[in-house]
Motif scaffolding. Structure first.
Motif, PDB file in Angstrom:
ATOM      1  N   GLN A 154       0.829  -1.207   0.000  1.00  0.00           N
ATOM      2  CA  GLN A 154       0.000   0.000   0.000  1.00  0.00           C
ATOM      3  C   GLN A 154       0.859   1.252   0.000  1.00  0.00           C
ATOM      4  O   GLN A 154       0.583   2.218  -0.720  1.00  0.00           O
ATOM      5  N   ARG A 155       1.914   1.258   0.792  1.00  0.00           N
ATOM      6  CA  ARG A 155       2.774   2.437   0.855  1.00  0.00           C
ATOM      7  C   ARG A 155       3.527   2.642  -0.462  1.00  0.00           C
ATOM      8  O   ARG A 155       3.660   3.792  -0.935  1.00  0.00           O
ATOM      9  N   VAL A 156       3.976   1.568  -1.076  1.00  0.00           N
ATOM     10  CA  VAL A 156       4.656   1.691  -2.364  1.00  0.00           C
ATOM     11  C   VAL A 156       3.695   2.240  -3.422  1.00  0.00           C
ATOM     12  O   VAL A 156       4.068   3.083  -4.241  1.00  0.00           O
ATOM     13  N   ALA A 157       2.444   1.796  -3.407  1.00  0.00           N
ATOM     14  CA  ALA A 157       1.455   2.298  -4.359  1.00  0.00           C
ATOM     15  C   ALA A 157       1.243   3.801  -4.189  1.00  0.00           C
ATOM     16  O   ALA A 157       1.088   4.538  -5.176  1.00  0.00           O
ATOM     17  N   MET A 158       1.236   4.271  -2.935  1.00  0.00           N
ATOM     18  CA  MET A 158       1.087   5.713  -2.705  1.00  0.00           C
ATOM     19  C   MET A 158       2.319   6.472  -3.193  1.00  0.00           C
ATOM     20  O   MET A 158       2.197   7.551  -3.789  1.00  0.00           O
ATOM     21  N   LEU A 159       3.504   5.936  -2.966  1.00  0.00           N
ATOM     22  CA  LEU A 159       4.713   6.596  -3.450  1.00  0.00           C
ATOM     23  C   LEU A 159       4.712   6.652  -4.972  1.00  0.00           C
ATOM     24  O   LEU A 159       5.173   7.634  -5.560  1.00  0.00           O
ATOM     25  N   ARG A 160       4.226   5.610  -5.608  1.00  0.00           N
ATOM     26  CA  ARG A 160       4.115   5.626  -7.076  1.00  0.00           C
ATOM     27  C   ARG A 160       3.204   6.764  -7.527  1.00  0.00           C
ATOM     28  O   ARG A 160       3.482   7.435  -8.530  1.00  0.00           O
ATOM     29  N   ALA A 161       2.124   6.993  -6.798  1.00  0.00           N
ATOM     30  CA  ALA A 161       1.218   8.085  -7.153  1.00  0.00           C
ATOM     31  C   ALA A 161       1.861   9.451  -6.943  1.00  0.00           C
ATOM     32  O   ALA A 161       1.606  10.390  -7.695  1.00  0.00           O
ATOM     33  N   LEU A 162       2.700   9.561  -5.931  1.00  0.00           N
ATOM     34  CA  LEU A 162       3.334  10.847  -5.621  1.00  0.00           C
ATOM     35  C   LEU A 162       4.463  11.195  -6.570  1.00  0.00           C
ATOM     36  O   LEU A 162       4.809  12.374  -6.730  1.00  0.00           O
TER      37      LEU A 162
END
Length: 226
Positions: A145-153
């Protein structure tokens, strides 16, 4: 005057499978997202939160009503630079390691120079450097989940729509992670819309939208940002 990133007027979504009665998932929704907004969407499972976010980000079209993106342009130009999604379910590409997943939107947008360095900086900022070379199958649910958010950022989009982005994190980790996300979003001028069941996450947002059986029961409640 504040830029309006997305504006929905009377939108609805009806699903009709062969041999079954039509189901209205969304009905008569009016709302808008402005630049820099912090919005939490709450409501029970099945109330239409995810569908609303998919429409607001241009991922799907409503079956009724009208939506446009005044400050962003036409629907086909939204992704991957202007709008990013963080989905509730697994969304990392299994054949790419974490670094590859985070840099993918940059490569798709043609921003290849320094892409891997930016991804490593993001991982370091959230103390996740050790994940860089791991494949998605080697990650826990919370790490993914955290990696997915970093990808979005990573592309510094105008708008991020995140569906339960802290759902698999304990409360302490979720709070710490959200601190970093909000700081980065504020620095980059990113509007953030989060669908969540977590009252602590919702309390961090400036605006609260409550979904109830496909309708926005409250789209005007304001909060002072934490």
């Amino acid at each position: 005057m504040t830029d309006v990133l997305a504006r929905a007027e009377g939108i609805g979504m009806r699903y009709a499978a062969p041999g079954t009665a039509p189901v209205d998932v969304l009905e008569g929704i009016d709302c808008e997202i402005a630049a820099g907004d912090r919005i939490a969407i709450i409501g029970p499972s099945g109330s239409g939160k995810s569908t609303l976010m998919h429409i607001l980000g241009g991922l799907i079209a409503p079956t009724s009503g009208h939506i446009d993106w005044p400050a962003l342009g036409p629907r086909e130009s939204l992704m991957p630079v202007k709008v990013q999604f963080v989905f509730q379910g697994p969304s990392l590409f299994p054949a790419l390691d974490v670094l590859g997943n985070i840099t993918l939107p940059l490569f798709l947008a043609g921003h290849t120079t320094g892409a891997r360095d930016r991804a490593r900086q993001l991982l370091a900022r959230f103390a996740l450097e050790e994940l860089a070379d791991k494949l998605p199958e080697e990650l826990s649910g919370g790490q993914a989940q955290r990696v997915a958010m970093l990808r979005a950022l990573t592309t510094a989009p105008r708008l991020i729509l995140a569906d339960e982005p802290t759902g698999q994190l304990d409360s302490h980790t979720a709070e710490h992670f959200l601190d970093g996300v909000l700081e980065l979003a504020s620095t980059a001028g990113i509007a953030l819309v989060i669908a969540t069941h977590d009252a602590q996450v919702a309390a961090r947002m400036a605006r609260l939208w409550a979904m109830d059986h496909g309708r926005l029961a409250n789209s005007a409640r304001e909060r002072e940002e934490a």
